[in-house]
Design a protein around this motif. Sequence first.
Motif, short mmCIF file in Angstrom:
data_model
loop_
_atom_site.label_atom_id
_atom_site.label_comp_id
_atom_site.label_asym_id
_atom_site.label_seq_id
_atom_site.Cartn_x
_atom_site.Cartn_y
_atom_site.Cartn_z
N THR A 60 0.83 -1.17 0.04
CA THR A 60 -0.04 -0.07 -0.02
C THR A 60 1.05 1.37 -0.01
O THR A 60 0.37 2.35 0.16
CB THR A 60 -0.79 0.12 1.09
N HIS B 189 3.05 2.16 2.06
CA HIS B 189 3.60 3.03 3.32
C HIS B 189 5.02 2.69 3.86
O HIS B 189 5.51 3.56 4.38
CB HIS B 189 2.73 2.22 4.55
N SER C 180 1.68 6.35 -1.04
CA SER C 180 0.40 5.65 -0.42
C SER C 180 -0.66 6.32 -1.43
O SER C 180 -1.79 5.51 -1.97
CB SER C 180 0.28 5.50 0.89
N ARG C 181 -0.76 7.62 -1.41
CA ARG C 181 -2.18 8.19 -1.92
C ARG C 181 -2.08 7.81 -3.49
O ARG C 181 -3.30 7.71 -4.08
CB ARG C 181 -2.19 9.62 -1.78
N THR D 19 -3.57 4.41 -3.75
CA THR D 19 -4.93 4.51 -3.25
C THR D 19 -6.05 4.55 -4.51
O THR D 19 -6.57 4.03 -4.87
CB THR D 19 -5.31 5.50 -2.13
N ARG D 20 -5.20 5.92 -5.38
CA ARG D 20 -5.92 6.28 -6.42
C ARG D 20 -5.90 5.26 -7.51
O ARG D 20 -6.72 5.27 -8.50
CB ARG D 20 -5.45 7.58 -6.88
N ILE E 190 -13.57 12.53 -1.07
CA ILE E 190 -12.21 12.41 -1.69
C ILE E 190 -12.25 11.34 -2.73
O ILE E 190 -11.41 11.79 -3.81
CB ILE E 190 -11.18 12.14 -0.55
N LYS F 235 -10.30 14.23 -7.63
CA LYS F 235 -9.09 13.91 -8.11
C LYS F 235 -7.83 13.96 -7.30
O LYS F 235 -8.27 14.55 -6.00
CB LYS F 235 -8.77 14.99 -9.19
N ASP F 236 -6.67 13.74 -7.62
CA ASP F 236 -5.51 13.46 -6.75
C ASP F 236 -5.20 15.18 -6.65
O ASP F 236 -4.63 15.30 -5.43
CB ASP F 236 -4.31 12.89 -7.43
N SER F 237 -5.45 15.74 -7.34
CA SER F 237 -4.86 17.37 -7.13
C SER F 237 -5.77 18.03 -6.10
O SER F 237 -6.96 18.26 -6.02
CB SER F 237 -5.10 18.16 -8.56
#
Lengths: 322, 261
Positions: free
Chosen positions: B52, B54, B74-75, B78-79, B107, B111-113
């Motif tokens: 993941t 981390h 990690s983000r 996740t996306r 969230i 988007k990621d931005s």
Amino acid sequence: MLTRANLFGALVFVAVAISALFLPPWLVSLATIAFANALVVLGLVILWRTGLVPFGQALFYAIGAYAVALIGRYTPIRDVFVVVLAGAVAAGVVAYVIGFLLARYREIFFAMLSLAMSMILYGILVKSEALGSTDGFHVEAGSFLGWRPQGALRNLALFWLVLGFCAIAAWVVGVYFRSVAGSMAIPMRDNEIRVEFLGLSVDRLVHLKLVISGVLAGIGGALAALAVQHVDPQMAYWTTSGGFVFVTVLAGAGSVAAAFVGSLAFELVRSIAVALLPGAWQLILGSALLLTILFLPEGLGSLYSRLRRKPAAPKEQPGGPS
Amino acid sequence: MSGAILSVRDLEKTFGSVVAARDISIDVPPLQTVGIIGANGAGKTTFVNMITGHLRPSKGTIHFEDRDITGLPSRTITRLGISRSFQVAQVFPSLTVIENMRAAAAIGRGKDSVIAQAMTPLDSPQARSEADAAVDLFQIARYRDARAATLPQGVRKLLDIAMAVAGHPRVLLLDEPTSGISIEEKFGLMDVVMSALKTRKITVLFVEHDMEIVGRFADRVLAFYDGTVIADEKPQTVLANPKVQAFISGTKPLNEDALHA
Ligand SMILES: Nc1ncnc2c1ncn2[C@@H]1O[C@H](COP(=O)(O)OP(=O)(O)O)[C@@H](O)[C@H]1O
Ligand SMILES: [Mg+2]
């Protein structure tokens, strides 16, 4: 996005703008500075909601102010809208650049690093003979789209200019607070790991907050420079930063309006305190903050919501949400 | 690698002189439910942490849907579609259950931005209905207006998992979903979780100490011992493995046979 709150806010701004016609000039001048500074406070509120307190926000305030002063000194540009926007951009760019470092820190480290940055600027300004060193220098009066009012009329025009920027800032920050990124203040304070694992970068969220608050402080500094018609390194000094934090605590982070009310209250209390006790006005201000922290820990802004909540909810339901 | 949704090759993680994971190579086909067992300190959480994002692996590669995700933040992972819950539930204690879910749903939809997220309102009819559906699916609707700080452990675990699922992941890793929960409640919780994940068509890897739960919910079991996978088969086969019985499930005393089996 127009809500009823936006409409109400717009009406309040218009009412305040009209009332300036009937207020004594000293009060208009006081409110001009108070609302220019309120923009800095509004930026601090954005950070404080996440638990971040920069002790060097005067950095951006001074950059906004010096940008206006320098344009007046070295270019023929005099338009107040252009120079204030230039101050905003300059402060925003600096916030963006140092944000790459600052956004990685939290708590006291964030506070101190921010302080350190502002002291560097202070040191540079003090050492710059060309910029008047500790004395600073004069700021050109500026024109309003070609119009050059004098005396009391100029004071009114400046007040309206400040109000206009405040209205726009209040609306933009309101939209931000309701956005996904702006709503992450409490989640970020609660649990950064969860925010990251939902797919948002906490450092970038902090970075964005820094840029928004930097731009607001830059506009505040630019407007203050126009109002006072003078800039000096004191604008970057840590006591200036401390003053903004002081007002932020006084105002509370509950709402956008609190920043404006808090800043106005601060300037009023200060000028009354100075008139009453010229040698010990800090004593009165300190006591005012102490009483606020003791009896209104969420700031002056919570007074309104408290009063409003009282009749609607006579009693908390047992076991209900708090 | 073909066919596998998650593919791990020669994964290794060292902390100084401690080897927390070593020589781990696994392919997980879509929609499989994988149980991960192993004593404390065997490297289960380290394995989850590496997949993941981390923790960055010291060596080896991780592919998700044929895409190399080794060492991504990690983000980003996740996306891309790999989500997780935590051994200690990670929620927002100051918010209510439904506020937690709305934040997660908003969230996940966005988007990621962070700039895009600053221009998207948190409150939208879609995020609201997704949050409502999630608290129903995970059977925590009764607590919707309770602050997460006040929740019983089991409900907090369910909320953590529900939030992890909010972004519509295709792979979900659950690190000890039943830890800290009474034995009577464990099966109920796992029933809720597993049926919810089935309806969402999610590939699941879950860390679990209770062999009965593993036997009931897993299609396949990975047994971790000292950072390595010592068995990787169907639950019955793994649970009957003498090494597993000796080192993990404790159904057989440790002896020389087990060490060399
Ligand atoms: N961040 C870390 N720093 C140092 N050692 C760690 C760290 N995380 C885990 N370890 C060590 O790695 C080994 C495996 O830990 P972990 O993956 O948490 O085991 P499990 O989840 O199976 O109980 C343990 O020996 C643990 O002490
Ligand atoms: Mg673990």
